[in-house]
Design an enzyme around this catalytic site. Structure first.
Site, PDB file in Angstrom:
ATOM      1  N   HIS A  47      -4.486  -0.099  -1.261  1.00 34.50           N
ATOM      2  CA  HIS A  47      -3.468  -0.751  -1.790  1.00 34.50           C
ATOM      3  C   HIS A  47      -3.050  -1.794  -0.897  1.00 34.50           C
ATOM      4  O   HIS A  47      -2.951  -3.004  -1.079  1.00 34.50           O
ATOM      5  CB  HIS A  47      -2.371   0.170  -2.365  1.00 34.50           C
ATOM      6  CG  HIS A  47      -1.059  -0.641  -2.640  1.00 34.50           C
ATOM      7  ND1 HIS A  47      -0.930  -1.434  -3.579  1.00 34.50           N
ATOM      8  CD2 HIS A  47       0.064  -0.266  -2.321  1.00 34.50           C
ATOM      9  CE1 HIS A  47       0.312  -2.026  -3.781  1.00 34.50           C
ATOM     10  NE2 HIS A  47       0.935  -1.427  -2.792  1.00 34.50           N
ATOM     11  N   GLU A  75       8.293   4.101   4.359  1.00 32.90           N
ATOM     12  CA  GLU A  75       8.526   4.908   3.154  1.00 32.90           C
ATOM     13  C   GLU A  75       8.164   6.326   2.842  1.00 32.90           C
ATOM     14  O   GLU A  75       8.480   7.261   2.323  1.00 32.90           O
ATOM     15  CB  GLU A  75       8.785   3.965   1.901  1.00 32.90           C
ATOM     16  CG  GLU A  75       9.177   4.786   0.693  1.00 32.90           C
ATOM     17  CD  GLU A  75       8.869   3.894  -0.787  1.00 32.90           C
ATOM     18  OE1 GLU A  75       9.248   4.299  -1.755  1.00 32.90           O
ATOM     19  OE2 GLU A  75       7.990   3.014  -0.512  1.00 32.90           O
ATOM     20  N   ASP A  76       6.591   6.050   2.970  1.00 30.74           N
ATOM     21  CA  ASP A  76       5.742   7.152   2.592  1.00 30.74           C
ATOM     22  C   ASP A  76       5.056   7.861   3.567  1.00 30.74           C
ATOM     23  O   ASP A  76       4.241   8.878   3.265  1.00 30.74           O
ATOM     24  CB  ASP A  76       4.466   6.338   1.751  1.00 30.74           C
ATOM     25  CG  ASP A  76       5.097   5.857   0.274  1.00 30.74           C
ATOM     26  OD1 ASP A  76       6.153   6.216  -0.074  1.00 30.74           O
ATOM     27  OD2 ASP A  76       4.319   5.120  -0.192  1.00 30.74           O
ATOM     28  N   ASP A 258      -2.829 -25.998 -31.642  1.00 29.94           N
ATOM     29  CA  ASP A 258      -3.442 -27.368 -32.183  1.00 29.94           C
ATOM     30  C   ASP A 258      -2.688 -28.361 -31.034  1.00 29.94           C
ATOM     31  O   ASP A 258      -3.310 -29.427 -31.114  1.00 29.94           O
ATOM     32  CB  ASP A 258      -2.653 -27.705 -33.530  1.00 29.94           C
ATOM     33  CG  ASP A 258      -3.354 -27.408 -34.559  1.00 29.94           C
ATOM     34  OD1 ASP A 258      -4.571 -26.846 -34.355  1.00 29.94           O
ATOM     35  OD2 ASP A 258      -2.879 -27.324 -35.756  1.00 29.94           O
TER      36      ASP A 258
END
Length: 544
Positions: A47, A75-76, A258
């Site tokens: 990622h 964060e992770d 159109d």
């Protein structure tokens, strides 16, 4: 399998030592995310690597790409901001911290967590605009790989993307990213509708081919005959824009398809206007459909000449004429600053506009009651349609469509807004609630000692006006606030064909408990003082 080498190959526009820093950032992130996997079963590092590639395609600087590779480590993983600072410097660490989603604080509701996240992101953006570019690339890759999530979660993320991230990309002029975010969100929110429009577009493409090539040929021939140089490109409509037009204009698919769209890319601004003359000689222009965004650029820096013509067999043709720089600017917005290091810098204006917008957001954030309120206010401010108006001195101001003289007064200065008593549009006195049209000149009449009228909240459209009026009203007496809150709540409920008096007492009691108020008057006072949005309170009172 994607590797760091495929990313490094894309970075040939950076010097070797910066490419080495990026390689180092990749290995640092790979080590930190070791043993982590995405829902799809891929190693997690896939990622950040994909996010880095999106930024490399935009020719972003080395610090942005490093931040993209490291954006989830704080964060992770066990890595702290200090670790990132000592390894890659304070700027990269601040970017990573700005992009990191807020995780430590416990919120009462998901909506509040989302809103607080957004508030933190805006504060980080105002420090360094690159935070939002990394965040948009992060969201784009997440949207591309959304298929592995549960349908309910997919729809929630798609809605958030459509309401917040796509409009931010638009506000920053990043058309390519906006279009992809909108189409991906639309596909996840309404898979059946998206599939049907996709199929219909494919079918109609066959029928349209002949007409497109005939129109393109006639434009090419006219330019050649007049000795003008320009590239003519057919414009494809994307899924979400077709769907939006069908919905807002209440037109069938065939009627929208159109219209034939073309873009003519030329060498200079002077050539834009000469090509326009040639095109108007070739086909008859439709009156009132010509827009000059070169002389008056859009708020996000977009520049182009737009005209609509009646072509052969009476078919409408939409044409955009712009230079190469304007085209890069239209597609990449403020990221064109990194893509087009030319002189004069085409994105300089857009960067300044983006900074002005962010400065306004910061001011609103300081005055907003709470995060959810701020988020709702910003959503209002993200509307892309503008009107362009003149001050008495001839300066141009952009305001959202539907803006009133009160919005204009607050756009000039908070004090002008607070003491505004009347307005002249093109030298004519008009009510303060009159919607402004593009091209009008506005003069605000002020009086010392005048103060904002609570009724203004029912017609102002800009977030700045709304935030300032609310800020002023916070100091008003309780009885006034309660009756104003009652009116505002009734107005919000009327959108759902309800009125406060018709809602059962037990429904009101439940809504009060959910919102943390003891009596209805406390809630109404809170709405009247501007701490709570009437729309949020109204939604809580809807029958379940």
């Amino acid at each position: 399998m994607q590797t760091v080498e495929t990313l490094i190959e894309k970075l040939d526009y950076l010097p070797p030592e910066q490419r080495e820093d990026i390689r180092r950032a990749y290995y640092f992130a790979e080590q930190a995310h070791e043993g982590q996997y995405r829902r799809s079963g891929d190693p997690y590092i896939v990622h950040p690597l994909a996010v880095g590639k999106i930024l490399a395609d935009m020719h972003m600087d080395a610090q942005s790409v490093e931040a993209a590779l490291l954006h989830d480590v704080i964060e992770d993983t066990h890595v702290s901001k200090d670790d990132v600072t000592s390894a890659f410097g304070a700027i990269v660490a601040d970017l990573v911290d700005g992009v990191s989603k807020i995780g430590a604080i416990k919120f009462e509701s998901k909506a509040e967590a989302q809103a607080e996240n957004f508030r933190k992101m805006v504060l980080a953006m105002t420090k360094d605009i690159r935070v939002i570019l990394v965040k948009l690339a992060d969201r784009l890759h997440n949207m591309r790989t959304l298929g592995v999530l549960h349908p309910t979660k997919r729809r929630r993320i798609a809605l958030e993307t459509l309401e917040i991230y796509a409009p931010i990309a638009n506000r920053l002029g990043m058309n390519n990213i906006r279009v992809e975010l909108e189409d991906l969100s639309f596909t996840h929110m309404y898979p059946m509708r998206a599939a049907r429009i996709k199929k219909a577009t494919k079918t109609s493409r066959g029928h349209r081919k002949d007409m497109i090539s005939r129109i393109q040929e006639s434009i090419d021939n006219r330019l050649e005959r007049d000795g003008l140089e320009g590239r003519v490109i057919g414009r494809e409509k994307h899924l979400y824009s077709i769907y939006s037009k069908m919905k807002t204009q209440r037109k069938p698919f065939n009627e929208i398809m159109d219209v034939y769209g073309f873009r003519i890319i030329v060498g200079s601004v002077d050539m834009c206007y000469r090509v326009l003359g040639a095109i108007h000689n070739l086909y008859k222009p439709i009156p009132g459909r010509f827009k000059d965004y070169i002389a008056i650029p859009k708020a996000n820096g977009y520049q182009s000449l737009h005209t609509t013509l009646i072509g052969m067999n009476g078919v409408p043709i939409e044409i955009q004429i712009r230079t190469e720089e304007m085209d890069a600017m239209a597609n990449n917005g403020i990221a064109a600053h990194w893509l087009y290091k030319s002189d004069p810098d085409p994105a300089g204006g857009a960067q300044n506009r983006a900074k002005e917008w962010l400065k306004g957001l910061l001011e609103m954030q300081q005055r907003a009651g709470n995060s959810q309120d701020f988020l709702e206010t910003v959503k209002i401010d993200l509307f892309p349609d503008e009107v362009y108006v003149f001050t008495p001195k001839g300066d141009i101001l952009e305001l959202p469509t539907g803006a009133t003289p009160v919005d204009f007064a607050y756009a000039v200065h908070t004090d002008v807004g607070n003491s505004c008593v009347a307005a002249r549009l093109d030298h004519r006195l008009v009510p303060l609630s009159t919607p402004i049209q593009s091209g009008q000149t506005i003069k605000i009449i002020t009086a010392p000692g005048a103060c904002p009228n609570p009724a203004w909240l029912s017609f102002v459209t800009t977030a700045k006006a709304r935030a300032n009026i609310r800020h002023f009203l916070k100091n008003q007496r309780r009885s006034e606030s309660v009756s104003l809150g009652h009116r505002l709540l009734d107005k919000a409920l009327s959108g759902f064909d309800l009125a406060l008096d018709t809602i059962p007492q037990e429904r009101i009691t439940t809504a009060l408990t959910e919102a943390g108020f003891r009596t209805l008057d406390d809630l109404l006072e809170d709405i009247g003082l501007g701490n709570q949005m009437a729309q949020i309170a109204a939604r809580r009172m809807l029958p379940r």
